[in-house]
Design a protein around this motif. Structure first.
Motif, PDB file in Angstrom:
ATOM      1  N   LEU A  42      -5.649  -9.136  -7.612  1.00 12.28           N
ATOM      2  CA  LEU A  42      -4.437  -9.804  -7.141  1.00 12.28           C
ATOM      3  C   LEU A  42      -4.488 -11.278  -7.582  1.00 12.28           C
ATOM      4  O   LEU A  42      -5.558 -11.801  -7.890  1.00 12.28           O
ATOM      5  CB  LEU A  42      -4.348  -9.707  -5.623  1.00 12.28           C
TER       6      LEU A  42
ATOM      7  N   LYS B  18       0.725 -17.993   1.750  1.00  8.34           N
ATOM      8  CA  LYS B  18       1.712 -16.933   1.954  1.00  8.34           C
ATOM      9  C   LYS B  18       2.284 -17.003   3.368  1.00  8.34           C
ATOM     10  O   LYS B  18       1.584 -17.371   4.310  1.00  8.34           O
ATOM     11  CB  LYS B  18       1.072 -15.571   1.698  1.00  8.34           C
TER      12      LYS B  18
ATOM     13  N   ASN C  12      -7.256  -4.703   2.635  1.00 13.69           N
ATOM     14  CA  ASN C  12      -6.815  -3.771   3.669  1.00 13.69           C
ATOM     15  C   ASN C  12      -7.623  -3.878   4.965  1.00 13.69           C
ATOM     16  O   ASN C  12      -7.439  -3.073   5.869  1.00 13.69           O
ATOM     17  CB  ASN C  12      -6.886  -2.333   3.140  1.00 13.69           C
TER      18      ASN C  12
ATOM     19  N   LEU D  21      -5.871  -3.769   8.315  1.00 16.76           N
ATOM     20  CA  LEU D  21      -5.191  -2.526   8.705  1.00 16.76           C
ATOM     21  C   LEU D  21      -6.014  -1.718   9.695  1.00 16.76           C
ATOM     22  O   LEU D  21      -5.484  -0.882  10.419  1.00 16.76           O
ATOM     23  CB  LEU D  21      -4.928  -1.660   7.466  1.00 16.76           C
ATOM     24  N   HIS D  22      -7.311  -1.966   9.703  1.00 18.45           N
ATOM     25  CA  HIS D  22      -8.182  -1.215  10.609  1.00 18.45           C
ATOM     26  C   HIS D  22      -8.268  -1.875  11.977  1.00 18.45           C
ATOM     27  O   HIS D  22      -9.031  -1.458  12.831  1.00 18.45           O
ATOM     28  CB  HIS D  22      -9.555  -1.034   9.965  1.00 18.45           C
TER      29      HIS D  22
ATOM     30  N   ALA E  54      -4.100 -16.330   1.277  1.00 22.09           N
ATOM     31  CA  ALA E  54      -3.286 -15.305   0.618  1.00 22.09           C
ATOM     32  C   ALA E  54      -3.309 -13.930   1.285  1.00 22.09           C
ATOM     33  O   ALA E  54      -2.379 -13.151   1.133  1.00 22.09           O
ATOM     34  CB  ALA E  54      -3.744 -15.141  -0.835  1.00 22.09           C
TER      35      ALA E  54
ATOM     36  N   TYR F  93      -3.378  -9.213   9.302  1.00 23.67           N
ATOM     37  CA  TYR F  93      -2.593  -8.553  10.351  1.00 23.67           C
ATOM     38  C   TYR F  93      -3.033  -8.945  11.756  1.00 23.67           C
ATOM     39  O   TYR F  93      -3.244  -8.096  12.632  1.00 23.67           O
ATOM     40  CB  TYR F  93      -2.617  -7.035  10.162  1.00 23.67           C
TER      41      TYR F  93
ATOM     42  N   ARG G  28     -14.660   1.919   9.824  1.00 21.09           N
ATOM     43  CA  ARG G  28     -14.619   3.087  10.703  1.00 21.09           C
ATOM     44  C   ARG G  28     -15.337   2.821  12.028  1.00 21.09           C
ATOM     45  O   ARG G  28     -15.246   3.641  12.946  1.00 21.09           O
ATOM     46  CB  ARG G  28     -15.240   4.323  10.016  1.00 21.09           C
TER      47      ARG G  28
ATOM     48  N   ASP H 178      -9.920   3.215   3.844  1.00 16.80           N
ATOM     49  CA  ASP H 178      -8.457   3.219   3.773  1.00 16.80           C
ATOM     50  C   ASP H 178      -7.930   4.647   3.637  1.00 16.80           C
ATOM     51  O   ASP H 178      -6.944   5.020   4.265  1.00 16.80           O
ATOM     52  CB  ASP H 178      -7.973   2.352   2.614  1.00 16.80           C
TER      53      ASP H 178
ATOM     54  N   LEU I 159      -8.206   6.310   6.879  1.00 19.98           N
ATOM     55  CA  LEU I 159      -7.140   5.869   7.787  1.00 19.98           C
ATOM     56  C   LEU I 159      -5.871   6.683   7.518  1.00 19.98           C
ATOM     57  O   LEU I 159      -5.204   7.144   8.448  1.00 19.98           O
ATOM     58  CB  LEU I 159      -6.882   4.372   7.586  1.00 19.98           C
TER      59      LEU I 159
ATOM     60  N   PHE J 280      -0.678   1.129  -2.635  1.00 21.65           N
ATOM     61  CA  PHE J 280      -0.874   0.660  -4.021  1.00 21.65           C
ATOM     62  C   PHE J 280      -2.286   1.002  -4.482  1.00 21.65           C
ATOM     63  O   PHE J 280      -3.180   1.195  -3.662  1.00 21.65           O
ATOM     64  CB  PHE J 280      -0.586  -0.840  -4.183  1.00 21.65           C
TER      65      PHE J 280
ATOM     66  N   GLU K 273      -1.540   3.855   4.169  1.00 24.46           N
ATOM     67  CA  GLU K 273      -2.393   3.091   5.083  1.00 24.46           C
ATOM     68  C   GLU K 273      -1.601   1.969   5.760  1.00 24.46           C
ATOM     69  O   GLU K 273      -2.053   1.390   6.720  1.00 24.46           O
ATOM     70  CB  GLU K 273      -3.618   2.546   4.330  1.00 24.46           C
ATOM     71  N   ARG K 274      -0.410   1.686   5.249  1.00 23.29           N
ATOM     72  CA  ARG K 274       0.415   0.604   5.808  1.00 23.29           C
ATOM     73  C   ARG K 274       1.567   1.116   6.647  1.00 23.29           C
ATOM     74  O   ARG K 274       2.417   0.344   7.059  1.00 23.29           O
ATOM     75  CB  ARG K 274       0.962  -0.267   4.675  1.00 23.29           C
TER      76      ARG K 274
ATOM     77  N   GLU L  67       6.473  -4.924   1.665  1.00 20.64           N
ATOM     78  CA  GLU L  67       5.171  -5.513   1.993  1.00 20.64           C
ATOM     79  C   GLU L  67       4.225  -5.431   0.796  1.00 20.64           C
ATOM     80  O   GLU L  67       3.473  -6.370   0.509  1.00 20.64           O
ATOM     81  CB  GLU L  67       4.559  -4.796   3.200  1.00 20.64           C
TER      82      GLU L  67
ATOM     83  N   ILE M  91       2.323  -8.368  -1.542  1.00 20.22           N
ATOM     84  CA  ILE M  91       0.890  -8.448  -1.863  1.00 20.22           C
ATOM     85  C   ILE M  91       0.653  -8.445  -3.379  1.00 20.22           C
ATOM     86  O   ILE M  91      -0.094  -9.267  -3.902  1.00 20.22           O
ATOM     87  CB  ILE M  91       0.128  -7.253  -1.214  1.00 20.22           C
TER      88      ILE M  91
END
Lengths: 353, 517
Positions: free
Chosen positions: A32, A60, A89, A92-93, A124, A128, A291, B257, B260, B420, B447-448, B479, B483
């Protein structure tokens, strides 16, 4: 698919550093922009070692989130600072906090690279709502880390192998200097990690070294090595140290947070270990794999009787407030303010579960 | 090349390899008339005494089968990436000086990179079957002489049955066979499980050659392929590399991920009230389509329910379900690991199926439509839930369709995909190649968040009260763009169609264009 955009970014950074006539080769593996920018800045600074300017992409939107000293910290997920693929990510967990690690998970030869990447990640990556923590290196290398990350919305700094209050004070001096220089107003909290016998002895003076300490935690891999024993599943060898940490933290009015559980595949072991931590007085645990988060939260969740009791206390508190009574009581039993605070915390964490 | 816009709004050629095409007319809108194709009538008097069909080598068998330039030759993918027969077959065809073969595999694998030289020298004219890995790249860059034709497993049977593809010679690699031509995939050093993909070929091809490395005394039982349909049997040292035929250790992903996503899949199926006693589902062998099984099992145990049948892609995970009593049957389309092979051999409730029963458009119904839920992958899905499985976002052909299109007919079709991959968004404005119409795709689980097709109001009603992260597909896309940034359009040469994608009924769904190398 992003070739043109990558070229544009590299050209922007090149002109920022007034770099001309250079031959630049980029291998694209899907990084990215914040990573590409960090890698290019690192490469540039390795050639031009006296360069101090930082190339910052715009922050951001939605990434500046508040935190507070006593927010819930059941889980904090360690992310190797120099591995961007684990950053994206992680939030997200739903860990309570993420730790961008600059210390043990980063090879000594990559400290510069990780520092720049973590700085960019803070600006950046959307975690969450997880609290953003950075584990700096031991001092004096840690000072460099602080200068780089303090201005970029970090919430908590983890101080590794902390053995005395002087370390905390020195860290704070650098943080305050950077904050003053950059005119930064948000609070940055500290979480010293006790990882040695000496650190355990000095736990209370460390926990009380500064007002911005939010929690005391323990690193058992290093601690057990320091006292010359193997870390076991039962954990008898660290029972004393962990009890000392809990006691020192509570005496200082900060949170006590346990070490990590390293057997990622053993979910039952993790659950048991968390229950045991909770029983000792810890309020959270470190996680080394996403996890582990859900299980950790489940273990630290208040039990049904705890929730029932907390509800009764909060009801009594609200009742007393309505009647403008200064004394809160359930039946004939008086309730102290800290008990109310704890009950509110339990209900809050129940909500989060 | 003359192109026409089909019902899905995609441009497709009027002719492919000189054959007139029917453009896609909408889901379930096209039904061919007439009678099924049939092979010539054989006579048993033409076969040798004691029915000994053994010939000394493959070259002899091909000669006896009347191999000529321009013929259609079929092979099958039950030996997967360990297949040694197809490469050997084309070595022999090449040595005989034969040209312009239409190769009609049930799927191709990276091991078939060997065949690129035969595409280059004209031995093979074009491929009608999956174009993966190196072959996909070769075709994508416009190097194949003819146009590739991509069909689902069911679509392949449809093409054979309605005469769209007439197979001149079918070569069936068999882990076990007898001299009469009875064959199965259950025994021998190259055991692979079921041979279902070769069944139609064995019935409809003019000539059928069995190639085995394990000749057993008559009768070879069970005969997954019946010797009645077989012309010649050839014995070779080895038909495949056992380590690559079955992985032996199909393992569930460790990616947090992916796990999930798998967890969301199980929770979604629960919230949608699919998980009830006697239900059924289909699982695959890769990524998330395998990873949701442990989560489902946990919920099934909690609810004290079992499935009536599961379809697969059988792996040790499905075998465990069967042996733990969590399902009554496995209806197996392809056997992915050694536990699957063992189970099919030993357990009468582990049944081999073929595209005839599972996927066939010309069947009087099929199993895929009877499954309550299926969990599939995709390379891209667009805002209208249309999905792509054959090309990447750069336009390169890298996957086959497999049974994917056929499985879309399940009661609830779930695409379990990351939002992605390596910065390339999976949710796009418009798919690069259309493989599955959005009408048949019910939910996209990333996952989102989870996007339910707005057309499935019943499904939305069931899941909306759950704690699942339900979002609109556009919201998830936004979203991801935040990213990754917005990807550039792939550089495609729209004047050159390198392959076409068929729908399950044989109509043309989309074109695959030449991609930049």
């Amino acid at each position: 698919m992003y070739g043109d955009e990558i070229e544009k970014l590299i050209r922007t950074i090149s002109s920022f550093y007034e770099l001309t006539g250079a031959e630049i080769e980029i291998e694209d593996y899907g990084a990215l922009p914040y990573t590409i920018a960090a890698r290019f800045e690192t490469a540039y600074k390795r050639i031009f070692v006296h360069e101090t300017k930082e190339f910052l992409l715009p922050i951001k939107k939605g990434l500046i989130t508040p935190t507070s000293k006593d927010r819930i910290r059941r889980s904090r997920l360690y992310l190797p600072g120099n591995e961007p693929k684990f950053h994206i990510n992680a939030g997200l967990h739903k860990p309570d906090g993420i730790i961008l690690d600059l210390e043990d998970s980063v090879h000594p030869s990559e400290k510069d690279s990780a520092r720049i990447l973590v700085r960019n990640a803070l600006r950046a990556v959307n975690f969450y709502g997880a609290e953003k923590m950075v584990r700096i290196n031991q001092l004096p290398l840690g000072f460099e880390d602080l200068k780089s990350i303090v201005p970029h919305n970090v919430h908590v700094i983890l101080i590794p192998k902390c053995e005395s209050k002087e370390t905390v004070i020195k860290v704070n001096e650098v943080i305050n200097a950077v904050k003053k220089e950059k005119n930064i107003r948000y609070d940055i909290y500290l979480m010293p990690i006790i990882e040695s016998a000496l650190g355990v002895v000095n736990a209370y003076e460390i926990a009380t070294a500064s007002k911005n300490i939010c929690a005391l935690t323990i690193g058992l891999e290093d601690y057990t090595a320091d006292i010359g024993v193997q870390r076991t599943e039962a954990g008898l060898e660290s029972f004393y140290a962990r009890s000392v940490i809990v006691n020192a933290a509570k005496a200082a009015g900060v949170q006590a947070i346990d070490s990590v559980y390293s057997d990622v595949g053993n979910t039952e072991g993790l659950y048991k270990s968390c229950l045991e931590s909770k029983a000792l007085g810890f309020e959270g645990k470190g996680c080394i794999h996403p996890r582990q988060i859900k299980i950790t939260h489940k273990a630290f969740a208040p039990s049904p009787p705890e929730i029932e009791k907390a509800k009764l206390i909060v009801e009594a508190f609200n009742e007393a407030r309505r009647k403008s009574q200064s004394v809160i009581s359930i039946g004939s039993k008086m309730i102290d303010p800290p008990v109310v605070k704890r009950a509110l915390k339990i209900l809050e964490s129940e909500k989060q579960n | 090349m003359r192109m026409i816009k089909n019902k899905a709004g995609r441009l497709v050629p009027l002719y492919v390899n000189g054959i007139k095409q029917i453009p896609f007319k909408g889901v379930d809108k096209y039904k061919p008339k007439g009678r099924k194709a049939a092979p010539a009538i054989p006579s048993c008097v033409d076969f040798p005494e004691a029915e000994n069909k053994l010939v000394k080598n493959l070259k002899k068998a091909l000669e006896l089968s009347g191999l000529k330039d321009g013929m259609t030759i079929s092979t099958h993918h039950h030996l997967r990436n360990g297949d040694m027969v197809t490469n050997y077959l084309f070595d022999v065809i090449h040595s005989m000086g034969i040209k312009n073969i239409r190769w009609f595999p049930s799927a191709s694998f990276p091991c078939h990179e060997h065949l690129i030289k035969y595409l280059e020298d004209g031995t093979i004219h074009h491929i009608e079957g999956s174009l993966n890995g190196p072959l996909g790249k070769y075709a994508s860059t416009g190097k194949m002489e003819g146009t590739g034709v991509l069909r689902s497993h069911g679509g392949r049977y449809q093409a054979i049955q309605d005469g769209e593809v007439h197979i001149d010679i079918a070569i069936i690699a068999a882990p076990s066979a007898d001299k009469f031509g009875n064959a199965n995939g259950l025994y021998g050093k190259s055991a692979c499980g079921g041979l279902g993909f070769a069944l139609a070929d064995s019935i409809y091809a003019d000539k059928v050659i069995i190639v085995t490395d394990n000749l057993v005394d008559f009768p070879c039982v069970p005969w997954q392929i019946s010797g009645n349909n077989v012309d010649y049997v050839v014995v070779v040292d080895s038909i495949g590399d056992p380590a690559k035929i079955v992985s032996g250790t199909t393992e569930i992903t460790k990616s947090p991920d992916r796990l999930l996503i798998a967890e969301y899949v199980a929770e979604f199926m629960d919230a949608a009230r699919i998980l009830k006693d006697g239900f059924s589902f289909q699982a695959g062998a890769g990524g998330t389509s395998l990873a949701f099984i442990p989560f489902i099992k946990e919920k099934m145990k909690q609810k004290n329910i079992k499935a009536r049948f599961v379809r697969g892609g059988s792996t040790k995970y499905l075998v465990e379900m069967l042996e733990e009593g969590l399902t009554d049957y496995i209806l197996d389309g392809q056997t992915f690991d050694l536990e699957g092979v063992r189970s099919m051999r030993e357990n009468p409730k582990h049944i081999m199926t073929s595209p005839f029963t599972s996927y066939n458009f010309h069947g009087k119904g099929n199993f895929a439509s009877m499954v309550d839920a299926v969990v599939l992958g995709a390379t891209e899905v667009d805002l209208n839930f249309n999905a792509n499985v054959v090309t990447h976002s750069d336009g390169m052909l890298l996957h086959g369709i497999g049974g994917w299109q056929n499985c879309l007919y399940a009661g609830c079709t779930i695409l379990a995909v990351p939002s992605f991959r390596d910065r390339i968004p999976v949710i796009v404005d418009e798919v690069t190649t259309l493989c599955g119409p959005g009408d048949l795709i019910d939910a996209v689980i990333t996952e989102r968040g989870i996007a339910v097709n707005p057309a499935r109001k019943d499904l939305i009603k069931k899941v909306k009260k759950s704690s699942l992260p339900l979002r609109s597909i556009a919201d998830i896309q936004e979203e991801v763009y935040e990213i990754c940034g917005r990807p550039a359009k792939p550089k495609l040469d729209k004047r050159k169609v390198v392959a076409v994608v068929k729908w399950v009924d044989g109509t043309l769904l989309d074109s695959v264009y030449k991609a930049a190398e």
